[in-house]
Write an enzyme that holds these catalytic residues in place. Structure first.
Site, mmCIF file in Angstrom:
data_model
loop_
_atom_site.group_PDB
_atom_site.id
_atom_site.type_symbol
_atom_site.label_atom_id
_atom_site.label_comp_id
_atom_site.label_asym_id
_atom_site.label_seq_id
_atom_site.Cartn_x
_atom_site.Cartn_y
_atom_site.Cartn_z
ATOM 1 N N ASP A 247 73.887 2.719 60.271
ATOM 2 C CA ASP A 247 72.594 2.919 59.627
ATOM 3 C C ASP A 247 71.490 3.008 60.678
ATOM 4 O OD1 ASP A 247 73.857 2.693 57.196
ATOM 5 O OD2 ASP A 247 73.251 0.621 56.848
ATOM 6 N N LYS A 248 70.440 3.704 60.340
ATOM 7 C CA LYS A 248 69.302 3.857 61.255
ATOM 8 C C LYS A 248 68.813 2.512 61.807
ATOM 9 C CE LYS A 248 64.556 5.677 61.393
ATOM 10 N NZ LYS A 248 63.495 6.357 60.608
#
Length: 240
Positions: A56-57
């Protein structure tokens, strides 16, 4: 140019320590972003890279790329078969059990833009996470109706690879990851911003254990938590 930490590189593979806040690749959800791990790694090593898994970012840590399509295919097969052991560090709200297994199926999280044509009625998929408590702390800050705030540092090992699995599983057992603006607790996120200047999700992919797709040797890729994660842990657990 941003210089990424290269954790491992040979003629088939490259692994980086992805910073929190960096997208792996272009996304319709973050159309304003101009920096991506794929392009930065490619530019840094001077050759094309092929993603084989995702982070995930807001998650930092080990991110592995293949350097050719055949290697990418072989690595993807390992991930799909559950043969890659992934280990994460996380700071969560509350004091968890010493260890446990979260076996809770998850419905696929669909993005309105990128998943507009996906099956909206797909059944929940098997999702399993193992966790082990490494340390705990209690801080003298009132949060909500409690006079103090408790936190645990956990080692997490997802045995399946569902989207946002760790974040959703920790929410499910009422120990959300600190800094999670989607599945977390806003009051505790605010406390960490105000007291520790912590602006990130406290989730770090610390290691990947896999079999090299060509030499067939065991390969352990490890990433030390970045300063913004490590500093918070040291402030929380100064004597542990």
């Amino acid at each position: 140019m941003d210089i990424l930490e290269i954790l491992y590189r040979d003629e088939y593979l490259v692994a980086i320590n992805k910073p929190s806040g960096l997208l792996v690749h272009r996304s319709l959800i973050d159309r304003h972003e101009t920096r991506f791990a794929i392009q930065l790694t490619r530019d840094q090593i001077g050759q094309k890279v092929y993603p084989v898994h995702r982070l995930d970012k807001p998650t930092s840590g080990v991110l592995l790329f293949a350097l050719d399509s055949d290697t990418a295919r072989l690595l993807n097969a390992q991930f799909i078969a559950g043969l890659v052991q992934k280990t994460y560090l996380a700071v969560v709200r509350g004091h968890t059990d010493a260890s446990g297994i979260i076996d809770y199926p998850l419905k696929e999280e669909l993005d309105k833009l990128s998943d507009a044509h996906a099956d909206q009625d797909k059944l929940a998929q098997e999702a399993i996470t193992h966790y082990r408590r490494l340390a705990t702390t209690e801080l003298p800050y009132p949060v909500g109706r409690y006079a103090s705030a408790r936190y645990s540092l956990l080692e997490l090992q997802p045995k399946t690879g569902r989207k946002h699995q760790l974040r959703r599983h920790m929410k499910h057992i009422f120990h959300p990851i600190v800094g999670d603006t989607t599945h977390g607790d806003g009051k505790h996120n605010s406390l960490f911003r105000e007291q520790f200047a912590c602006q990130r999700l406290l989730l770090h992919a610390s290691s990947l254990h896999l079999t090299h797709p060509h030499t067939h040797e065991a390969l352990m890729l490890e990433a030390i938590p970045p300063e913004d994660f490590g500093d918070v842990v040291r402030l929380l657990l100064p004597l542990q």
